[in-house]
Design an enzyme around this catalytic site. Structure first.
Site, PDB file in Angstrom:
ATOM      1  N   TYR A 167      22.654  26.712  33.602  1.00  0.00           N
ATOM      2  CA  TYR A 167      24.070  26.395  33.814  1.00  0.00           C
ATOM      3  C   TYR A 167      24.975  27.272  32.962  1.00  0.00           C
ATOM      4  CZ  TYR A 167      23.713  22.222  36.765  1.00  0.00           C
ATOM      5  OH  TYR A 167      23.518  21.367  37.815  1.00  0.00           O
TER       6      TYR A 167
ATOM      7  N   LYS B 160       8.639  24.119  34.315  1.00  0.00           N
ATOM      8  CA  LYS B 160       7.789  24.948  35.187  1.00  0.00           C
ATOM      9  C   LYS B 160       7.168  26.036  34.319  1.00  0.00           C
ATOM     10  CE  LYS B 160       7.593  25.723  39.285  1.00  0.00           C
ATOM     11  NZ  LYS B 160       6.418  25.558  40.206  1.00  0.00           N
TER      12      LYS B 160
ATOM     13  N   ASP C 190       8.001  20.450  40.026  1.00  0.00           N
ATOM     14  CA  ASP C 190       7.800  20.210  41.466  1.00  0.00           C
ATOM     15  C   ASP C 190       6.910  18.992  41.686  1.00  0.00           C
ATOM     16  OD1 ASP C 190       5.686  21.660  40.362  1.00  0.00           O
ATOM     17  OD2 ASP C 190       5.264  22.809  42.176  1.00  0.00           O
TER      18      ASP C 190
ATOM     19  N   ASP D 163      19.267  17.841  37.072  1.00  0.00           N
ATOM     20  CA  ASP D 163      20.274  17.662  38.123  1.00  0.00           C
ATOM     21  C   ASP D 163      19.593  17.252  39.429  1.00  0.00           C
ATOM     22  OD1 ASP D 163      22.831  17.879  39.402  1.00  0.00           O
ATOM     23  OD2 ASP D 163      22.222  19.828  40.184  1.00  0.00           O
TER      24      ASP D 163
ATOM     25  N   ASP E 182      19.168  13.238  41.308  1.00  0.00           N
ATOM     26  CA  ASP E 182      19.616  12.929  42.675  1.00  0.00           C
ATOM     27  C   ASP E 182      18.481  12.275  43.473  1.00  0.00           C
ATOM     28  OD1 ASP E 182      22.202  13.931  42.337  1.00  0.00           O
ATOM     29  OD2 ASP E 182      22.184  14.977  44.263  1.00  0.00           O
TER      30      ASP E 182
HETATM   31  C1  IPM Z   1      25.994  16.377  38.378  1.00  0.00           C
HETATM   32  C2  IPM Z   1      26.722  17.283  39.328  1.00  0.00           C
HETATM   33  C3  IPM Z   1      27.257  18.491  38.575  1.00  0.00           C
HETATM   34  C4  IPM Z   1      26.074  19.260  38.021  1.00  0.00           C
HETATM   35  C5  IPM Z   1      28.175  19.401  39.393  1.00  0.00           C
HETATM   36  C6  IPM Z   1      29.347  18.652  39.986  1.00  0.00           C
HETATM   37  C7  IPM Z   1      28.660  20.579  38.597  1.00  0.00           C
HETATM   38  O1  IPM Z   1      25.895  17.622  40.389  1.00  0.00           O
HETATM   39  O2  IPM Z   1      26.585  15.939  37.389  1.00  0.00           O
HETATM   40  O3  IPM Z   1      24.821  16.075  38.630  1.00  0.00           O
HETATM   41  O4  IPM Z   1      25.482  20.108  38.705  1.00  0.00           O
HETATM   42  O5  IPM Z   1      25.721  19.016  36.864  1.00  0.00           O
HETATM   43 MG    MG Z   2      24.016  16.630  40.408  1.00  0.00          MG
END
Ligand code: IPM
Ligand code: MG
Length: 371
Positions: free
Chosen positions: A142, A193, A226, A250, A254
């Site tokens: 990042y 990884k 993975d 990240d 999700d």
């Molecule tokens: C998160 C989001 C952010 C990230 C984006 C909005 C920059 O996806 O907080 O998970 O990638 O960290």
């Molecule tokens: Mg995210």
């Protein structure tokens, strides 16, 4: 009654919709005589770009630095797809994380009993799930330099991002994970990884050494990122605390969110280093979900991740663990009553609006506090 300074950054899309519900909950604490929250508001993301031409103004950065805790809704939307990279909505969020030193991102994935059927996975796979993803938040790909697109002059361009981690960054996020595990199930799974990345080799080495040196009473294992993604959907209850880098964290968080029924359920806390004397630390709390511009302003967004993020602020910034439990119990109880926003409907549930969900949690707080 103690006064706490909250700085609210509702942001874009459904951010303002869900933040309004947190204001109701914060106000309830005042009415109940439990704590007083002094609230200021600012702009971040696309709305800040509209107002100031950048994703967060210097004034709002100062307010964020001075607050006891920052609550953020969501940033971004297709409307700002064309704006310059440096002032795109996400840049505001990334600047807050970096400038406030918020290196530790805690993303708990808890499956409320009433929601086991809302998950796309089988009930027995997710029922009772309680895992904590600890994501490194101020390093890795990042923020690594160089980060650029260069023109190779032969009709080709090259896009470059740099994945980079130093020992101290891995150690400090490792400590956060082990400390949390000590208060939970005593198990940490570290993920990288190392089979293809040097930063992964170092990550593995530093975690292993830290465990041996300071946390040998706990259990540490390692999984390639993975494989961990696969295990998360195969049998997520095998995990207690997962610690991983910025990018893998990240993605994996999700994935984990869908185990809980909806992306609208997952809160997060982003914490800085604690001051050795006062114990105070910078902190920002935000839902894991995005700005969902397609449903913004319609009153149908799920405010639970935002309210649960406020509960995390009570726990991690204000030392109000009992009150945090109260908010979480109120959420669970409202779900148990069959009240749902559109994203988490089940059979025999009642679909309610964003505002009605906020109100229901607030009324539940009153009931639970009474006894
Ligand atoms: C998160 C989001 C952010 C990230 C984006 C909005 C920059 O996806 O907080 O998970 O990638 O960290
Ligand atoms: Mg995210």
């Amino acid at each position: 009654m103690t006064t706490h300074k909250l700085f609210l950054l509702p942001g874009d899309g459904i951010g303002p919709d869900v933040m309004t519900q947190v204001e109701k909950i914060a106000a309830w604490f005042g009415e109940a005589g439990l704590a007083h929250f002094e609230i200021e508001k600012g702009l971040v993301g696309g709305c800040a770009f509209e107002a100031h031409g950048k994703a967060i103004s210097e004034g709002d950065m100062r307010l964020a630095q001075a607050a006891d805790a920052v609550l953020l809704g969501a940033v971004g939307g297709a409307r700002w797809d064309g704006v310059p990279y440096d002032v795109r909505p996400e840049a505001g969020l990334l600047r807050l994380r970096k400038d406030m030193g918020l290196f530790a991102n805690l993303r708990p994935a808890i499956c409320y009993p009433a929601l086991a059927e809302a998950s796309s996975l089988k009930r027995e796979v997710v029922e009772g799930l309680d895992i904590m993803i600890v994501r490194e938040l101020t390093g890795g790909v990042y923020f690594g330099e160089p980060k650029q697109i260069i023109d190779l002059g032969n009709g080709q361009k090259r896009g470059i991002d740099t994945q980079v981690y130093d020992t101290f960054e891995i150690e400090r996020i490792g400590r956060v994970a082990f400390d949390l595990a000590r208060k939970r199930g005593g198990r940490v799974t570290s993920s990288e990884k190392r089979n293809v990345m040097k930063s992964g080799v170092l990550w593995h080495e530093v975690m292993t050494a830290l465990h041996a040196r300071e946390f040998s009473d706990l259990k540490l294992d390692h999984q390639l990122a993975d494989a961990l993604g696969m295990q998360l959907v195969r049998w997520p209850k095998q995990f207690d605390v997962i610690v991983t880098d910025n990018l893998f964290g990240d993605m994996l968080s999700d994935v984990a969110s869908m185990l809980t029924g909806s992306l609208g359920m997952l809160p997060s806390a982003s914490l800085g280093e604690a001051d050795p004397v006062s114990g105070q630390r910078h902190a920002l709390y935000e839902p894991v979900h995005g700005s969902a511009p397609d449903i913004a302003g319609q009153g149908i967004a799920n405010p639970i991740a935002m309210i649960a993020s406020f509960a995390m602020a009570l726990r991690y910034s204000f030392g109000m663990a009992t009150e945090a439990d109260l908010v979480e119990r109120a959420i669970a109880s409202v779900l148990q009553d069959g009240l749902r926003t559109a994203d988490i409907q089940g059979s025999a549930t009642t679909t309610i609006s964003t505002a009605a969900m906020g109100q229901a949690v607030k009324e539940k707080l009153t009931q639970l506090a009474a006894g």
